[in-house]
Write a protein that holds these residues in place. Structure first.
Motif, PDB file in Angstrom:
ATOM      1  N   ILE A   1       0.829  -1.207   0.000  1.00  0.00           N
ATOM      2  CA  ILE A   1       0.000   0.000   0.000  1.00  0.00           C
ATOM      3  C   ILE A   1       0.864   1.257   0.000  1.00  0.00           C
ATOM      4  CG2 ILE A   1      -1.681   1.329   1.349  1.00  0.00           C
ATOM      5  CD1 ILE A   1      -2.763  -1.378   2.365  1.00  0.00           C
ATOM      6  N   ILE A   2       1.885   1.260   0.838  1.00  0.00           N
ATOM      7  CA  ILE A   2       2.773   2.427   0.920  1.00  0.00           C
ATOM      8  C   ILE A   2       3.543   2.612  -0.384  1.00  0.00           C
ATOM      9  CG2 ILE A   2       4.772   3.390   2.096  1.00  0.00           C
ATOM     10  CD1 ILE A   2       2.123   3.583   3.633  1.00  0.00           C
ATOM     11  N   THR A   3       3.948   1.509  -1.007  1.00  0.00           N
ATOM     12  CA  THR A   3       4.617   1.614  -2.304  1.00  0.00           C
ATOM     13  C   THR A   3       3.700   2.269  -3.327  1.00  0.00           C
ATOM     14  OG1 THR A   3       5.937  -0.363  -1.854  1.00  0.00           O
ATOM     15  CG2 THR A   3       5.772   0.326  -4.148  1.00  0.00           C
ATOM     16  N   MET A   4       2.423   1.879  -3.290  1.00  0.00           N
ATOM     17  CA  MET A   4       1.455   2.525  -4.184  1.00  0.00           C
ATOM     18  C   MET A   4       1.342   4.019  -3.890  1.00  0.00           C
ATOM     19  SD  MET A   4      -1.603  -0.331  -4.283  1.00  0.00           S
ATOM     20  CE  MET A   4      -2.695   0.765  -5.201  1.00  0.00           C
ATOM     21  N   MET A   5       1.350   4.382  -2.603  1.00  0.00           N
ATOM     22  CA  MET A   5       1.291   5.793  -2.237  1.00  0.00           C
ATOM     23  C   MET A   5       2.513   6.550  -2.750  1.00  0.00           C
ATOM     24  SD  MET A   5      -0.271   5.983   1.617  1.00  0.00           S
ATOM     25  CE  MET A   5      -0.012   7.767   1.589  1.00  0.00           C
TER      26      MET A   5
END
Length: 454
Positions: A252-256
């Motif tokens: 999720i953080i990578t997507m952010m």
């Protein structure tokens, strides 16, 4: 038994490193050949393809999250039973959990192909980068089950005191990956599809070796008739939920990161993020490898209720991690330009972005090791709830706050500062939970002594 003698040795730095060095080397080498993937892709295909590898990373994290949970949590449950002198039950649980992972892999493969066309459709990517993403992921999904087995067998080899074999498998898989990267991309012009196939085949080496090793009854852990125990599955899931949360939240953080970079810089920013992630991953692999190496020791001594050995192991580990942290910070900061130049030439706009970003993100290496060890320690001690709180706070809550706040005030530099700031907050929480756990444990021991004296 040979394995029992190994666990019964005094807790000294030398004996700890006998467990940890093979897993550190294995973890470092695995991260190294992941970097080599990026090296071949960026130099033989382009930084657009390098961006695609980062864009597919969240999907891959989701695919492996449940397996990571069952592998780490299951290892703690099984080695605790070994410490309690219940080897038969431990082997039944081991076989059962491996079968569960195979079933998970099959389900994830089917879901991945079902959703493949829609995953990248609404991200506003250029047709070239979107095509790279689809090509890479479609080939990678072919190896889902072997990759999940690799995750499991890596940890179970360590627990069975076969860390050296695990290292050999990782080295062999890495060499195969590197050779196939050159052959499939450079010789046969298979592009990013070749990179995915090379990665999948490299990871499969440990899976194949594990099937042979654990089929032999001479191994401490080996396949036997499985016993379906819902409590075992629940305990494994509970103990390993922090690692699953880390995998999911990392995605999720990578997507952010990707979305924020697309907003502020564009696709060049995603390529820069990818380079920095490789550098941080390489340094973090030292801590991950160490934590994997000592986890079976923690679980075994916990099962033995040997508080003296546990305390000495934890204190020694904290000193080791502090030393590694100092070395990695100095090395990463001084070697920033040479590291970045491997992936992007100085005349590429990605270069300056990555140099600036890496120098700022290097600050996170002061804290990452303690956070990784703290989460792994609580998992090994069968305290999955605390481990989950630490992992979720570190990987999601703190990262979400810093990613939303810092870029709004500092722009691109705020994106780079988000990771060090989140890791610092996570380390403070880890210290608090560690002290609280220690105080609670000491209180229980004192109460027990008081009752015995009466």
């Amino acid at each position: 038994m040979e394995n029992q003698n190994a666990y019964s040795k005094p807790v000294t730095l030398k004996n700890i490193l006998r467990f940890a060095i093979p897993t550190i080397a294995m973890s470092v080498f695995m991260s190294f050949y992941t970097m080599v993937d990026g090296l071949f892709v960026s130099n033989l295909i382009g930084t657009g393809a390098l961006s695609a590898i980062n864009l597919t990373a969240p999907v891959i994290q989701v695919v492996t999250a449940i397996s990571t949970m069952l592998a780490t949590g299951g290892s703690a449950v099984i080695m605790k039973k070994m410490g309690e002198q219940k080897p038969g039950e431990a082997r039944e649980d081991f076989t059962f959990l491996v079968l569960v992972n195979v079933a998970v892999g099959l389900v994830m493969t089917i879901l991945g192909y079902t959703l493949l066309e829609t995953i990248f459709g609404n991200m506003g990517l250029s047709p070239e980068v979107a095509g790279y993403c689809t090509s890479y992921l479609s080939r990678y999904l072919l190896f889902t089950i072997p990759i999940l087995l690799m995750n499991n067998f890596t940890l179970y080899m360590i627990a069975s005191e076969k860390a050296t074999l695990s290292l050999v498998c990782s080295v062999a898989g890495g060499v195969l990956n590197i050779v196939l990267d050159y052959v499939l991309i450079g010789v046969f012009n298979m592009g990013i599809s070749g990179a995915a196939i090379a990665t999948g085949l490299g990871y499969s080496v440990t899976a194949i070796a594990g099937l042979f090793v654990f089929s032999r009854s001479s191994s401490l852990l080996h396949f036997t008739k499985p016993a379906f125990r819902l409590k075992v599955l629940t305990n494994a899931a509970t103990n390993g939920c922090s690692e699953m949360a880390t995998a999911l939240v990392t995605g999720i953080i990578t997507m952010m990161f990707n979305w924020t970079m697309l907003r502020y810089v564009g696709e060049d920013g995603i390529a820069a993020v990818t380079i920095i992630m490789y550098v941080l991953m390489f340094a973090s692999s030292l801590y991950t490898g160490y934590s994997y190496g000592v986890a079976p020791m923690l679980s075994y001594y916990h099962g033995e209720k040997n508080q003296e050995k546990l305390k000495k192991l934890v204190l020694t580990s904290l000193k080791v991690i502090a030393s590694i942290s100092l070395v990695t910070v100095i090395a990463s900061f001084t070697a920033t330009k040479p590291l970045v130049s491997i992936f992007a030439r100085p005349d590429n706009p990605v270069y300056n972005l990555a140099v600036t970003g890496n120098r700022i993100c290097t600050l996170a290496l002061f804290f990452i090791g303690f956070n990784i060890f703290a989460s792994g320690m609580f998992t090994a001690l069968s305290n999955g709830i605390v481990s989950a709180v630490l992992a979720f706070s570190r990987s999601f809550v703190f990262m979400l706050v810093t990613m939303l706040v810092l870029p709004a005030f500092l722009g691109v530099n705020g994106i780079w500062l988000a990771t060090p700031a989140a890791e610092l907050m996570a380390m403070l929480l880890s210290v608090y939970m560690f002290l609280k756990s220690h105080a609670s444990q000491q209180s229980a021991i004192n109460e027990s002594h008081s009752m015995l004296s009466k």
